[in-house]
Design an enzyme around this catalytic site. Structure first.
Site, short mmCIF file in Angstrom:
data_model
loop_
_atom_site.label_atom_id
_atom_site.label_comp_id
_atom_site.label_asym_id
_atom_site.label_seq_id
_atom_site.Cartn_x
_atom_site.Cartn_y
_atom_site.Cartn_z
N PHE A 57 33.76 -0.84 48.90
CA PHE A 57 32.66 -0.47 49.92
C PHE A 57 31.51 -1.55 49.78
O PHE A 57 30.97 -1.69 50.44
CB PHE A 57 32.50 0.84 50.96
CG PHE A 57 32.89 1.87 49.84
CD1 PHE A 57 34.24 1.35 51.64
CD2 PHE A 57 33.37 2.30 49.73
CE1 PHE A 57 35.62 2.95 51.27
CE2 PHE A 57 34.77 3.43 49.72
CZ PHE A 57 35.20 3.35 50.54
N GLY B 140 42.28 -0.42 48.30
CA GLY B 140 42.47 0.30 48.37
C GLY B 140 42.61 0.20 50.49
O GLY B 140 42.87 1.04 51.31
N THR B 141 42.70 -0.84 50.65
CA THR B 141 42.86 -1.89 51.93
C THR B 141 43.31 -1.66 52.74
O THR B 141 44.14 -1.45 54.00
CB THR B 141 41.61 -3.11 51.99
OG1 THR B 141 41.54 -3.58 51.34
CG2 THR B 141 40.43 -2.10 52.39
N GLU C 20 35.36 -3.28 57.97
CA GLU C 20 33.61 -3.24 58.01
C GLU C 20 33.38 -2.59 59.79
O GLU C 20 32.36 -1.99 59.74
CB GLU C 20 32.67 -4.62 57.36
CG GLU C 20 33.60 -4.60 56.19
CD GLU C 20 32.22 -5.31 55.26
OE1 GLU C 20 31.37 -5.25 55.32
OE2 GLU C 20 33.08 -6.53 55.49
#
Lengths: 325, 755
Positions: free
Chosen positions: B244, B472-473, B707
């Site tokens: 993040f 992790g995307t 995002e």
């Protein structure tokens, strides 16, 4: 974490003889292990009580008996508890997370330490952790702190939901010390901080809670636990109310009520009970009675909203349970 | 290019590894002779360290070393951006006794086990000469300044219509004005995986296993702080457990760990605790946003003025471009002014956090638009549609592919927006007041220079490699999908490599740019690899295509065809005795950047309920429509949007780091007290994609997706709370007490008076 020894006693009597000021009992470990990692509690001996015969959930003539080693999840889902004391089941199910409820014992729940962030941080002054160092919360961040039963030494909130429900129901606990057993009312068991916030209850070193007894109260079938919190799960109460209601038509015959999230101990409300008994089941009655809950409240910079919120919590619980909502 | 799997829901290629615990994260790394580092951190926010007594800790079991400012490891000043690209901080720890924030690194204990290091760390006694920190807006007034630039523009950007002297004149000339201020606390990223570094030296070569969003950037920055050539460093990071933004920069514990490993001549692993994650690896700064909207009675914007104040540390500047990235461009207005000032606090360095600028900026802009809609008596969807910008304000270039109005329309339809009662507090379900709200979503589309390698192998498989990262995307899966489609092979035949600085260079995975940047390089490398394969096939005597003309042989779906023959690439390579043929290509944006603006857009709709007695807000449902170009993997794309929305729920309703004014200490630096949304807080989220390829942006037509989901979500929630209750909460998060007492027009007894 400081070095410690690990002991497994074979009887309750042996366990209590192994207890002492330098020792701590461990059951589910959901509080003690955390606090040892933080070095807030530094017992040099851990006495594991898990193998001891302190199990069982039974409905008896005189009420409900719950062994101190019963897991929160097992008590919450027990048919007798769900049917006879919904307030206990609901308080447990709104506590912690499923994983913690599967581990944590009933005895340990009643003895869990406060969530005050200063108590849990050994680098800040805290009279409860280190008597005489001062209270960081009074002038610090105190949104989650107590407004009732506070002192100039400590404003830490009692964290247990279960204890609020049990205090409302006038529950007692069985305490074992060697061969001796005594029974103590749970409300009396907990102490307000006064000048000795490190002294939280009447348990003496080495003593063990072996069981909880909840008196038979047929009308506790109409009971509920309402918990107000910042998120829907896995969070301590801003305010909460444990409530049982005995109705005779549109008249309140009797009430049991205690509140959580606002007191330095589970806050029993006999005045509110008195104010409601015999009165009509009406919102106006509720609001007037709820006001009595905050007699003597001492709000601080960030937790002033609790004075209002706890009254609202009581009224909402009464509305719901009374079928007026 | 054949498109066989792009756009379809594809399971993660690394899913099995992850759910079986075999995906090795940086903190899982095991090495022979490994030691463990535990960081010592400051317990004051400002001042000097006078003395540290490490004698007991040094004698503690298993302790190998205790490093402090009095027994330092030599570290150099870090590279400043742009040279250091995304360097998180530049001041090396332990080089002096100065304290600039609570939780700053003041030492490192290394021991044989993690527990021994931690327990020894607790035995170090530190004396400070403490000073009063700057830890509030009031105290920060003296430490306010204007940044040199904001999002590559001036700190104040003015776009004024001809004849208009100032934005304030334009506001004064507007028939309707909304003038509002919004405040937000510090937010922390809190990925599930904490930062971790395992440093291993082989002679003067260093291998670092680090939880990072950028192996290439990390290599450069670590090398510079250690004072060695970056060629001597290799950074590996195959898996990241959430980032993040807080793993997008190098933080100093990593080179400190490497320096300890060098000094001890043993591998050292340092894993941050959750508490340390709050002070050592960045946060989203606190903001005060002042927004003034001027409009005609029909809602047409005449003036947009958005001023932002955000916090920085005394060691680092980071600008949370909340106005420059939102009000600067989202709506059409003849007059626009955005401006930004910074305020120094004694806190750790701020950094980018999911949708920097846009997440907080869209909270204030989209709440203000909701207030304007009420003022004008216009539906919020209609107001936004009416003010939709066709060209980028001030630059007068169009967007490469913008479908925002379609997002509004589809979202309104799917959500059932027409059923909304515009009168606040009018809808009640039992004890709950129900409201609906909406907001736009916005995030810039970035594309950076990236390289990739595609390799045909004799066993009939192909390899796709790039020094990019999977946070992790789902990058592992997307690279395999693009490789598979580029080569016309089933995904099972594709092996992917990433997270290794030794691979062809790729940018830090940030700004939602990985897929957009790396996939063009893969496509290009695939074409080159095909050409090389054909060249090889026609030149080697053992190949069935030997002697054929290059233009007569073609590649399709793994097969070479030409000169009346056909053979799969594996057998061709085997036949000529070659293990593989490969090509590396670089791809970057071109001159389209001058002609177009690039953004992703979206619309967020939500329904909340607010308890009329006790003020808790709970979400009932959300609908999200996203215009993000080509959807590459429908499954992980939905997860990305959902994850962004969950972040937005936390931002609006419960998250927020509490800074103590007097001490500069974070009061809730742990997961018990810093609340993030639980499953029970997240309702059903209905996600739709416009799915129009943005081929001006890149050949795949895909813009980033990581995002944008957070943007608009907090405002949609706040606007729904207004619709439910008639209350505007302009100070996040929206806690129950900020809504009490709920309006007197509500059917409830008066509870507001205090006894």
């Amino acid at each position: 974490m400081r070095p410690f020894t690990y002991e497994v006693p074979s009887s309750i009597q042996e366990a209590t003889s192994r207890g002492g000021a330098d020792a701590a009992f461990i059951a589910g470990g959901t509080t003690i292990v955390d606090l040892m990692k933080l070095e807030v509690m530094n017992p040099s001996r851990l006495v594991d009580v898990n193998p001891l015969p302190m199990l069982g959930i039974q409905m008896r003539e005189d009420g409900l008996r719950i062994g101190a080693l019963e897991k929160m999840s097992d008590v919450a889902e027990h048919p007798e508890v769900v049917a006879n004391y919904p307030v206990i089941s609901e308080a447990l199910l709104q506590s912690a997370s499923a994983q913690i409820r599967n581990m944590a014992s009933i005895g340990g729940n009643l003895l869990q330490r406060t969530r005050c962030g200063y108590f849990r941080d050994v680098f800040t002054p805290c009279n409860k952790r280190e008597p005489g160092t001062g209270c960081s919360a009074i002038d610090g961040e105190n949104r989650m702190h107590a407004i009732l039963g506070t002192s100039s030494s400590c404003i830490a909130t009692h964290p247990s939901d279960l204890a609020v429900a049990l205090v409302a129901l006038d529950a007692s606990i069985y305490i074992q010390n060697g061969a001796e057993e005594r029974v103590m009312n749970l409300d009396d068991f907990y102490l307000v901080p006064g000048e000795t916030p490190d002294h939280e209850n009447q348990l003496r070193p080495g003593e063990l809670i072996t069981a909880v007894r909840v008196p038979r109260l047929l009308w506790a079938r109409r009971s509920t636990y309402l918990k107000i919190r910042d998120r829907e799960s896995y969070e301590f109460a801003l305010t909460s109310a444990a409530l049982a209601l005995d109705l005779n038509g549109d008249t309140i015959r009797d009430v049991r009520i205690a509140v959580g999230g606002v007191g330095t101990k589970p806050w029993n409300l006999p005045e509110v009970r008195q104010a409601l008994a015999g009165k009509p089941l009406k919102p106006e009655t509720f609001a007037a009675a709820a006001k009595l809950a905050v007699n003597g409240a001492n709000p601080l910079r960030h937790n002033g909203f609790k004075v209002d919120l706890v009254q609202r919590t009581i009224v909402r619980a009464l509305m719901n349970l009374g079928g007026l909502a | 290019m054949s498109t066989q799997i792009i756009g379809k829901p594809q399971d993660r290629v690394d899913g099995r590894l992850k759910v079986t615990g075999r995906a090795m994260y940086s903190g899982d790394r095991q090495e022979e002779n490994l030691t463990y580092g535990y960081l010592l951190t400051s317990k004051v926010a400002k001042g000097l360290i006078q003395a540290m007594d490490t004698s007991v800790a040094e004698r503690s079991p298993g302790v190998a070393a205790v490093y402090t400012p009095f027994n330092p490891l030599k570290l150099y000043h870090g590279l400043e951006p742009p040279e250091g690209a995304t360097s998180g901080e530049t001041l090396p720890p332990l080089q002096d006794q100065k304290i600039l924030n609570y939780g700053q690194i003041i030492g490192l204990v290394v021991a044989e086990s993690y527990e021994q290091a931690r327990d020894a760390a607790a035995l170090v006694r530190t004396q400070y000469q403490a000073e009063e920190p700057v830890a509030s807006w009031e105290q920060g007034i003296e430490h306010t300044f204007t940044p040199e630039s904001v999002d590559r523009e001036k700190a104040t950007v003015k776009i004024l219509a001809e004849g208009v002297d100032s934005i304030d004149d334009a506001i004064r000339g507007s028939p309707l004005v909304v003038d509002v201020t919004y405040t937000e606390p510090i937010y922390h990223h809190n990925p599930m995986e904490p930062h971790a570094t395992t440093a291993v030296w082989h002679g003067d070569r260093l291998t670092i296993y680090d939880a990072t969003q950028g192996v290439i950037s990390h290599r450069l920055n670590v090398a510079s702080v250690l004072g060695i050539d970056e060629d001597m460093v290799r950074v590996l990071c195959p898996f990241v457990g959430g980032a993040f933004g807080c793993k997008g920069s190098m933080w100093m514990f990593s080179p400190l760990t490497a320096a300890a490993a060098r000094a001890l001549n043993r591998p050292v692993k340092t894993i941050l605790t959750r508490e340390q994650m709050f002070t050592l690896v960045g946060h989203r700064p606190a903001l005060i946003q002042h927004l003034t909207l001027g409009a005609n009675p029909d809602g047409t914007l005449q003036a947009v003025k958005h001023d932002v104040r955000s916090t920085v540390s005394f060691a680092k500047i980071f600008v949370e471009a909340a106005a420059h990235r939102t009000s600067r461009l989202l709506y059409k207005s003849p007059n626009i002014q955005v401006s930004h000032t910074l305020v120094r606090w004694n806190v750790g360095g701020p950094t980018f956090m999911r949708a920097p600028g846009c997440a907080p900026g869209m909270f204030s802009l989209e709440c203000a638009m909701d207030e304007l809609a009420v003022r004008c008596g216009i539906d919020p969807v209609e107001l936004r549609t009416k003010n939709d910008a066709e060209v980028y304000p001030g630059r007068n270039v169009p967007w490469s592919c913008k479908n925002l109005v379609e997002c509004y329309q589809l979202g309104a339809e799917k959500f059932g927006w027409s059923k909304r009662n515009s009168i606040p507090g009018a809808v009640q379900e039992g004890d709950w007041l129900v409201g609906m709200g909406m907001a736009s979503a916005l995030y810039p589309a970035h594309r950076n220079r990236a390289s990739a390698k595609v390799r045909f192998q004799a066993d009939g498989t192909a390899q796709v490699s790039s020094a990019t990262q999977d946070l992790g995307t789902g990058t592992w899966t997307v690279l395999a999908m693009v490789g598979a489609d580029s080569l016309g092979l089933p995904i099972a035949k594709i092996h992917t490599e990433l997270g290794d600085s030794a691979l062809p260079s790729a940018p830090t995975s940030g700004g939602s740019a990985s897929v957009a940047s790396v996939t063009p390089a893969i496509q290009k490398a695939a074409e080159s690899a095909k050409k090389k394969l054909i060249q090889l096939a026609i030149r080697d005597r053992k190949s069935p295509f030997f002697g054929a003309k290059i233009e007569d042989v073609s590649y399709r779906n793994g097969e070479l065809t030409g000169a009346g023959k056909s053979a799969d690439f594996g057998s061709v390579l085997s036949g000529i005795g070659r293990s593989a043929v490969e090509a590396v290509e670089m791809a970057a944006a071109g001159e389209e950047e001058e002609k177009y603006a690039f953004h992703s857009f979206g619309a967020q709709f939500c329904q909340v309920k607010v308890n009329r007695w006790t003020g808790e807000v709970r979400l009932q449902r959300m609908t999200s429509v996203m215009d993000i170009g080509t959807v590459v993997n429908l499954k992980t794309a939905r997860s990305q949007i959902m994850g962004g929305i969950v972040f937005g729920i936390g931002m609006a309703l419960m998250e927020g780091t509490i800074l103590e004014e007097k001490t500069g200490r974070y009061a809730n630096a742990n997961f018990a007290d810093y609340l993030i949304a639980t499953n029970a807080d997240v309702p059903y989220i209905d996600i739709h994609f416009i799915n129009k390829p943005d081929t001006i942006f890149n050949p795949l037509g895909a813009r980033g997706i990581g995002e944008i989901g957070i943007t608009g979500t907090p405002a949609a929630i706040a606007n729904a709370v207004y619709n439910a209750t008639g209350r505007r909460v302009r100070e996040f998060p929206i806690l129950p007490e900020k809504l009490l007492p709920i309006g007197a027009n509500q059917p409830m007894i008066s509870m507001s008076e205090r006894s």
